[in-house]
Design a protein around this motif. Sequence first.
Motif, PDB file in Angstrom:
ATOM      1  N   ARG A   1       0.855  -1.503   0.102  1.00 29.35           N
ATOM      2  CA  ARG A   1      -0.001  -0.077  -0.077  1.00 29.35           C
ATOM      3  C   ARG A   1       0.969   1.333   0.014  1.00 29.35           C
ATOM      4  O   ARG A   1       0.436   2.367  -0.413  1.00 29.35           O
ATOM      5  CB  ARG A   1      -0.938  -0.076   1.216  1.00 29.35           C
ATOM      6  N   GLU A   2       1.988   1.239   0.397  1.00 29.84           N
ATOM      7  CA  GLU A   2       2.816   2.336   0.480  1.00 29.84           C
ATOM      8  C   GLU A   2       3.928   2.190  -0.413  1.00 29.84           C
ATOM      9  O   GLU A   2       4.796   1.138  -0.639  1.00 29.84           O
ATOM     10  CB  GLU A   2       3.697   2.322   1.722  1.00 29.84           C
ATOM     11  N   ASN A   3       4.233   3.140  -1.539  1.00 28.43           N
ATOM     12  CA  ASN A   3       5.008   2.937  -2.780  1.00 28.43           C
ATOM     13  C   ASN A   3       6.751   3.019  -1.889  1.00 28.43           C
ATOM     14  O   ASN A   3       7.581   2.478  -2.633  1.00 28.43           O
ATOM     15  CB  ASN A   3       5.037   3.955  -3.691  1.00 28.43           C
ATOM     16  N   ILE A   4       6.865   3.455  -0.742  1.00 21.51           N
ATOM     17  CA  ILE A   4       8.350   3.687  -0.153  1.00 21.51           C
ATOM     18  C   ILE A   4       8.660   2.159   0.128  1.00 21.51           C
ATOM     19  O   ILE A   4       9.907   1.919   0.222  1.00 21.51           O
ATOM     20  CB  ILE A   4       8.280   4.331   1.216  1.00 21.51           C
ATOM     21  N   ASP A   5       7.903   1.036   0.234  1.00 18.63           N
ATOM     22  CA  ASP A   5       8.113  -0.165   0.325  1.00 18.63           C
ATOM     23  C   ASP A   5       9.136  -0.499  -0.849  1.00 18.63           C
ATOM     24  O   ASP A   5      10.090  -1.356  -0.892  1.00 18.63           O
ATOM     25  CB  ASP A   5       7.273  -1.243   0.384  1.00 18.63           C
TER      26      ASP A   5
ATOM     27  N   ASP B   1      20.302   3.648   6.309  1.00 22.55           N
ATOM     28  CA  ASP B   1      19.519   4.331   7.534  1.00 22.55           C
ATOM     29  C   ASP B   1      19.122   5.894   7.292  1.00 22.55           C
ATOM     30  O   ASP B   1      17.889   6.114   7.732  1.00 22.55           O
ATOM     31  CB  ASP B   1      20.427   4.369   8.456  1.00 22.55           C
ATOM     32  N   ARG B   2      19.671   6.686   6.537  1.00 23.50           N
ATOM     33  CA  ARG B   2      19.288   7.948   6.180  1.00 23.50           C
ATOM     34  C   ARG B   2      18.173   7.766   5.261  1.00 23.50           C
ATOM     35  O   ARG B   2      17.124   8.506   5.531  1.00 23.50           O
ATOM     36  CB  ARG B   2      20.287   8.720   5.673  1.00 23.50           C
TER      37      ARG B   2
ATOM     38  N   LEU C   1      12.371   8.714   4.236  1.00 25.18           N
ATOM     39  CA  LEU C   1      11.074   8.047   3.514  1.00 25.18           C
ATOM     40  C   LEU C   1       9.942   8.157   4.183  1.00 25.18           C
ATOM     41  O   LEU C   1       8.737   8.423   3.942  1.00 25.18           O
ATOM     42  CB  LEU C   1      11.614   6.660   3.040  1.00 25.18           C
ATOM     43  N   ALA C   2      10.428   7.685   5.694  1.00 21.92           N
ATOM     44  CA  ALA C   2       9.410   7.791   6.734  1.00 21.92           C
ATOM     45  C   ALA C   2       8.835   9.225   6.829  1.00 21.92           C
ATOM     46  O   ALA C   2       7.451   9.153   7.028  1.00 21.92           O
ATOM     47  CB  ALA C   2       9.821   7.099   7.961  1.00 21.92           C
ATOM     48  N   ALA C   3       9.648  10.146   6.895  1.00 19.86           N
ATOM     49  CA  ALA C   3       9.128  11.439   6.972  1.00 19.86           C
ATOM     50  C   ALA C   3       8.259  11.937   5.730  1.00 19.86           C
ATOM     51  O   ALA C   3       7.250  12.608   5.819  1.00 19.86           O
ATOM     52  CB  ALA C   3      10.325  12.462   7.017  1.00 19.86           C
ATOM     53  N   ALA C   4       8.764  11.565   4.588  1.00 22.36           N
ATOM     54  CA  ALA C   4       7.843  11.851   3.331  1.00 22.36           C
ATOM     55  C   ALA C   4       6.613  11.137   3.348  1.00 22.36           C
ATOM     56  O   ALA C   4       5.585  11.688   3.113  1.00 22.36           O
ATOM     57  CB  ALA C   4       8.543  11.182   2.156  1.00 22.36           C
TER      58      ALA C   4
ATOM     59  N   TYR D   1      12.477  16.426   1.066  1.00 17.51           N
ATOM     60  CA  TYR D   1      11.373  17.256   1.120  1.00 17.51           C
ATOM     61  C   TYR D   1      10.208  16.967   2.122  1.00 17.51           C
ATOM     62  O   TYR D   1       9.429  17.860   2.555  1.00 17.51           O
ATOM     63  CB  TYR D   1      10.713  16.944  -0.361  1.00 17.51           C
ATOM     64  N   GLY D   2       9.954  15.877   2.468  1.00 16.52           N
ATOM     65  CA  GLY D   2       8.983  15.371   3.581  1.00 16.52           C
ATOM     66  C   GLY D   2       9.504  15.905   4.977  1.00 16.52           C
ATOM     67  O   GLY D   2       8.660  16.100   5.757  1.00 16.52           O
ATOM     68  N   ALA D   3      10.821  16.017   5.044  1.00 10.05           N
ATOM     69  CA  ALA D   3      11.526  16.486   6.478  1.00 10.05           C
ATOM     70  C   ALA D   3      11.799  17.716   6.718  1.00 10.05           C
ATOM     71  O   ALA D   3      12.222  18.133   7.495  1.00 10.05           O
ATOM     72  CB  ALA D   3      12.551  15.480   6.790  1.00 10.05           C
TER      73      ALA D   3
END
Length: 354
Positions: A121-125, A146-147, A152-155, A266-268
């Motif tokens: 469900r999440e494209n970050i996967d 790790d970075r 990605l989690a922030a986005a 961009y998300g962070a």
Amino acid sequence: MRYVQPRPSSIVAALYTLRDLDVDLAILHGPSGCSFKHARLLEEDGIRVLTTSLGDEEFIFGGQRLLEDVLRYAEEEFAPKKIAVVGTCVSMIIGEDMEAAIEASGIATPAVAVDIHAGFRENIDGVIAALEPAAAAGWITAEELDRQRTVLAAANATERARGAACKTYIAPSRGDLKHVAAKELIALAKSGKRGMAIMNAKKETAYMFADELLALHDAVPDADILYIANLEERGLPKVRGDASAILAQMRERGVDPELIGALDEYGANGPAIAARIAEVKPDFVLLVGVPHALTPESLSGITVFSVTNGPRQVGPLKDQGHAHVMVEIDLHPKTLGVHEIVESEFGAVLRSLV
């Protein structure tokens, strides 16, 4: 939350990540039509995409030998520096061992297998699925992996909180009329009010979003405007190269922006940008790229002109109090494979008014 609107594909996300890793050939192990549009588009951006073209027979008996053949063909025909084999729904369902196929093919080219399908469900996967074997192969460091997980989690959190994933369904919109917004923006800049022009763009989309900052400067070069861009050099190889190229071109054209964040952050970047806004106390802000990284509270009392490339982002931004929300239609295809800043529609309108 379950969505009833189309969401980005994890397979496509893996392909874009491989491009950012400087992989120059990817093989989709699946039917010929899988991710067709994006595979074709990515060939404009330095990565060749092949397919094993699995059909009914392979659905039953497996396609490992076919994949081995395509791997050997790819090496002999194109002499790539790096190869990635990317899974699809079909290869996942029939249980293909893509790493075994790479080994059995006998190719000498460095290659990784990306075990992914479109059922996430999440494209970050898809991004993580590409990054993990890349790290195991030594293509990126463990620290960068790790970075990447952090950004990605922030986005993802930003999209769920204020972006196109904040509701079960959001109707697409072309946004406000650009000439109306441009006239008001220029009038504010000419009136002596203090402004900020902020680019918080996602990766290569910055090749067009940067133009909107340049256009504002072209239209009102003497206005009291602070320019900010997320062009710090961090991230995967292509992302770093794009940031360097865009920043150099902006400086050549008269805008030397203050740097806050990188193109994959961009998300962070919201809190750091918000802190700068609180210090400057502008009357108006031009916010381009991923405007929803900023909370409504951080923009309270400010006239906000925002530009996005997502038609489903217009409604949420309007709900968050942005006075003008514009959409750059077809921005993504126009920024694939480019190395120079691309003129934007809103930028062209700004220039046309002076």
